[in-house]
Design a protein around this motif. Structure first.
Motif, PDB file in Angstrom:
ATOM      1  N   VAL A 134      -7.251 -72.848  62.085  1.00 44.11           N
ATOM      2  CA  VAL A 134      -5.851 -72.615  62.445  1.00 44.11           C
ATOM      3  C   VAL A 134      -5.166 -73.797  63.468  1.00 44.11           C
ATOM      4  N   LEU A 135      -5.963 -74.887  63.904  1.00 47.57           N
ATOM      5  CA  LEU A 135      -5.280 -75.812  64.553  1.00 47.57           C
ATOM      6  C   LEU A 135      -5.570 -77.264  64.130  1.00 47.57           C
ATOM      7  N   PRO A 136      -5.013 -78.040  64.204  1.00 44.23           N
ATOM      8  CA  PRO A 136      -5.088 -79.488  63.979  1.00 44.23           C
ATOM      9  C   PRO A 136      -6.066 -80.040  65.022  1.00 44.23           C
ATOM     10  N   VAL A 137      -7.459 -79.740  65.142  1.00 44.04           N
ATOM     11  CA  VAL A 137      -8.374 -80.243  66.028  1.00 44.04           C
ATOM     12  C   VAL A 137      -9.746 -80.395  65.107  1.00 44.04           C
ATOM     13  N   VAL A 138     -10.725 -81.141  65.697  1.00 48.27           N
ATOM     14  CA  VAL A 138     -11.987 -81.448  64.726  1.00 48.27           C
ATOM     15  C   VAL A 138     -13.012 -81.541  65.811  1.00 48.27           C
ATOM     16  N   PHE A 139     -14.240 -80.912  65.632  1.00 47.83           N
ATOM     17  CA  PHE A 139     -15.502 -80.690  66.453  1.00 47.83           C
ATOM     18  C   PHE A 139     -16.313 -81.406  65.649  1.00 47.83           C
ATOM     19  N   PRO A 140     -17.534 -82.040  66.162  1.00 45.78           N
ATOM     20  CA  PRO A 140     -18.683 -82.762  65.740  1.00 45.78           C
ATOM     21  C   PRO A 140     -19.487 -81.640  64.669  1.00 45.78           C
ATOM     22  N   ARG A 141     -19.644 -81.987  63.544  1.00 44.56           N
ATOM     23  CA  ARG A 141     -20.741 -81.091  62.687  1.00 44.56           C
ATOM     24  C   ARG A 141     -22.136 -81.235  63.067  1.00 44.56           C
TER      25      ARG A 141
ATOM     26  N   ARG B  63      -0.670 -78.944  71.628  1.00 43.64           N
ATOM     27  CA  ARG B  63      -1.990 -78.921  70.855  1.00 43.64           C
ATOM     28  C   ARG B  63      -3.027 -78.480  71.653  1.00 43.64           C
ATOM     29  N   LEU B  64      -3.316 -79.099  72.832  1.00 44.24           N
ATOM     30  CA  LEU B  64      -4.496 -78.966  73.744  1.00 44.24           C
ATOM     31  C   LEU B  64      -4.264 -77.521  74.143  1.00 44.24           C
ATOM     32  N   VAL B  65      -2.981 -77.057  74.658  1.00 42.13           N
ATOM     33  CA  VAL B  65      -2.906 -75.659  75.353  1.00 42.13           C
ATOM     34  C   VAL B  65      -3.354 -74.750  74.138  1.00 42.13           C
ATOM     35  N   LEU B  66      -2.581 -74.935  73.208  1.00 40.36           N
ATOM     36  CA  LEU B  66      -2.956 -73.949  72.294  1.00 40.36           C
ATOM     37  C   LEU B  66      -4.331 -73.849  71.874  1.00 40.36           C
ATOM     38  N   THR B  67      -5.028 -74.984  71.603  1.00 38.91           N
ATOM     39  CA  THR B  67      -6.521 -75.008  71.441  1.00 38.91           C
ATOM     40  C   THR B  67      -7.304 -73.965  72.518  1.00 38.91           C
TER      41      THR B  67
ATOM     42  N   LEU C 235       3.769 -70.224  75.580  1.00 33.71           N
ATOM     43  CA  LEU C 235       2.963 -70.549  74.444  1.00 33.71           C
ATOM     44  C   LEU C 235       1.863 -69.434  74.279  1.00 33.71           C
ATOM     45  N   ALA C 236       1.548 -69.015  75.252  1.00 30.66           N
ATOM     46  CA  ALA C 236       0.311 -67.830  75.466  1.00 30.66           C
ATOM     47  C   ALA C 236       0.832 -66.597  74.599  1.00 30.66           C
ATOM     48  N   GLY C 237       1.809 -66.205  74.832  1.00 33.83           N
ATOM     49  CA  GLY C 237       2.397 -64.968  73.970  1.00 33.83           C
ATOM     50  C   GLY C 237       1.845 -64.811  72.770  1.00 33.83           C
ATOM     51  N   PRO C 238       2.348 -65.715  71.794  1.00 35.61           N
ATOM     52  CA  PRO C 238       1.713 -65.400  70.561  1.00 35.61           C
ATOM     53  C   PRO C 238       0.500 -65.106  70.236  1.00 35.61           C
ATOM     54  N   VAL C 239      -0.219 -66.127  70.896  1.00 39.25           N
ATOM     55  CA  VAL C 239      -1.742 -65.929  70.545  1.00 39.25           C
ATOM     56  C   VAL C 239      -2.542 -64.722  71.345  1.00 39.25           C
ATOM     57  N   VAL C 240      -2.004 -64.548  72.515  1.00 39.75           N
ATOM     58  CA  VAL C 240      -2.396 -63.056  72.884  1.00 39.75           C
ATOM     59  C   VAL C 240      -2.330 -61.855  72.071  1.00 39.75           C
ATOM     60  N   LEU C 241      -0.804 -61.856  71.760  1.00 37.65           N
ATOM     61  CA  LEU C 241      -0.686 -60.514  70.903  1.00 37.65           C
ATOM     62  C   LEU C 241      -1.391 -60.424  69.568  1.00 37.65           C
ATOM     63  N   ARG C 242      -1.554 -61.716  69.081  1.00 33.47           N
ATOM     64  CA  ARG C 242      -2.333 -61.877  67.761  1.00 33.47           C
ATOM     65  C   ARG C 242      -3.648 -61.121  68.149  1.00 33.47           C
ATOM     66  N   SER C 243      -4.475 -61.734  69.191  1.00 27.40           N
ATOM     67  CA  SER C 243      -5.717 -61.308  69.491  1.00 27.40           C
ATOM     68  C   SER C 243      -5.849 -59.908  69.814  1.00 27.40           C
ATOM     69  N   ILE C 244      -4.823 -59.285  70.524  1.00 22.01           N
ATOM     70  CA  ILE C 244      -4.784 -57.864  70.686  1.00 22.01           C
ATOM     71  C   ILE C 244      -4.735 -56.893  69.457  1.00 22.01           C
ATOM     72  N   VAL C 245      -3.909 -57.419  68.699  1.00 22.25           N
ATOM     73  CA  VAL C 245      -3.693 -56.746  67.191  1.00 22.25           C
ATOM     74  C   VAL C 245      -4.787 -56.837  66.627  1.00 22.25           C
TER      75      VAL C 245
ATOM     76  N   ASN D 284       5.828 -75.118  78.671  1.00 17.98           N
ATOM     77  CA  ASN D 284       5.764 -73.611  79.181  1.00 17.98           C
ATOM     78  C   ASN D 284       4.273 -73.061  78.698  1.00 17.98           C
ATOM     79  N   PHE D 285       3.439 -72.973  79.759  1.00 18.67           N
ATOM     80  CA  PHE D 285       2.319 -72.303  79.620  1.00 18.67           C
ATOM     81  C   PHE D 285       2.399 -70.893  79.019  1.00 18.67           C
ATOM     82  N   GLN D 286       3.264 -70.049  79.782  1.00 16.76           N
ATOM     83  CA  GLN D 286       3.570 -68.581  79.680  1.00 16.76           C
ATOM     84  C   GLN D 286       3.927 -68.513  78.080  1.00 16.76           C
TER      85      GLN D 286
END
Length: 408
Positions: free
Chosen positions: A195-202, A236-240, A391-401, A387-389
């Motif tokens: 869902v995000l442009p991030v990468v973690f070690p495999r 991207r860092l905040v959304l991650t 950016l959080a709204g859509p992610v929070v709502l998606r998680s609650i739903v 704007n931290f607040q």
């Protein structure tokens, strides 16, 4: 250190030696604090004394080693338990460290080392725990727990909460030597790449186990940290982190500059999942609803979920006063522009309200705030107006739903 390698006399000697070392350092702390009290005797000097205390304790923790440093870093975020001036000095004094993300073949930390090798034809990062790290952490964390028990007996108001908090923090520090747990955390965090442009070690399972963690090597930023579009990187860092907090549930609590950087294609590379914390569904819900209430200016929602996450029940009188103070706090930030809102400032005032009304949070509620505070300074350097607040709204709502649909 394996059981076969341990020697009874050495097992007995090390705790005794460490206790003596800690006693010497504590005597130095007491002497320094006595000097501060003498220098700043008089009215109106309380903040100066608290700042001196924070600086002295920070220096002492550095001398005592990684277990004490890590616990001190986490306690610096507990402004519900300690005065803000003390926490600020503790945070500043313990925020040292070597920034990573460079093209090097070896990274040596206080607990583990990471070396670059070719494993089965794969460019890999091989992580091993230092031979004595687990044993030293076991002893040191045991001593920290014992010291907290003594301190808790002296602090009638916050002693039980302090003991619980330190117990949780020590367990988190101890998990940094558990490479199997770190591998599991990395596998969970891989979901964020969908869902995000991030990468973690495999994790390379065939070359990993209890004593070694082998992962794909992620290229760093030779020559220093660079960002093609700083505002995009900040977002991207905040959304991650929000995705970790509200959706994934595995929170990276150590996102200092050495543990994340930007790849040439714009993705964020995130490494070192040794210090992560997994939020259960209940705490994730409380934190999500609290954050949603904060973003929408709903003080009643914030107060309800903060109280639900309290370490112990709050008396009716304190609850009424707590809700009243939360009304003032949330009202003071509602409508603030992005550049005017400070997450650090909000957290400091929120913790002060908690401390005033004995609504001490469970440690599980503090880890998300600690993770957010760890990135706020970095993010605002990249984009002062973020704007931290909002950016959080859509992610929070998606998680609650999503949880509502799953019936949780």
């Amino acid at each position: 250190m394996s059981a076969a390698d341990r020697h009874p006399l050495r097992d007995l000697a090390w705790p005794v030696v460490r206790t003596a070392q800690i006693a010497v350092v504590l005597c130095g702390v007491a002497a320094s604090m006595a000097g501060s009290l003498v220098r700043h005797a008089g009215r109106g000097r309380r903040e100066r004394i608290l700042r001196d205390a924070g600086a002295v304790v920070s220096a002492a923790l550095w001398r005592l080693g990684p277990a004490f440093i890590k616990v001190g870093q986490m306690l610096s975020s507990r402004r519900d338990l300690f005065a803000a001036a003390f926490c600020e000095e503790l945070e500043s004094g313990l925020a040292r460290g070597r920034a990573g993300g460079a093209e090097e073949g070896v990274e040596i930390g206080s607990v583990a080392s990471v070396e670059r090798h070719l494993v089965g034809g794969v460019d890999a990062a091989v992580k091993t725990i230092h031979p004595t790290a687990a044993e030293r952490l076991r002893v040191d964390l045991g001593l920290i727990t014992a010291m907290t028990g003594i301190a808790g007996a002296l602090l009638r108001r916050s002693g039980p909460t302090l003991r619980h908090v330190v117990h949780e923090m020590c367990a988190s520090v101890r998990r940094q030597t558990d490479l199997v747990a770190e591998a599991a955390a990395l596998r969970r965090l891989e979901d964020l790449e969908l869902v995000l442009p991030v990468v973690f070690p495999r994790v390379l399972d065939d070359a990993s186990g209890p004593d070694v963690l082998t992962m794909t090597w992620l290229p760093g930023q030779a020559g220093g940290r660079r960002f093609a579009d700083p505002r995009r990187t900040a977002k991207r860092l905040v959304l991650t982190l929000y995705e970790m907090l509200f959706v994934n549930g595995v929170v990276h609590c150590d996102l200092h500059p050495g543990n994340w950087w930007e790849l040439p294609d714009g993705r964020l590379a995130i490494v070192d999942a040794g210090f992560t914390y997994e939020l259960d569904d209940e705490m994730r819900t409380h934190f999500a609803e609290f954050f949603l209430g904060m973003s929408s200016g709903n003080a009643e929602v914030c107060a309800t979920h903060a109280l639900a996450a309290a370490a112990q029940p709050v008396s009716p009188e304190h609850e009424k006063a707590f809700r009243r103070d939360m009304e003032h706090l949330i009202g003071s930030i509602t409508g603030l522009t992005a550049g005017s809102f400070s997450l650090t400032g909000f957290a400091a005032r929120f913790f002060a309200v908690q401390r005033r009304h004995r609504a001490f949070s469970r440690a599980e509620f503090i880890f998300p705030l600690m993770a957010l505070l760890a990135i706020e300074g970095q993010v605002k350097q990249l984009d002062p107006g973020i704007n931290f607040q909002s950016l959080a709204g859509p992610v929070v709502l998606r998680s609650i739903v999503a949880r509502a649909r799953a019936g949780r």
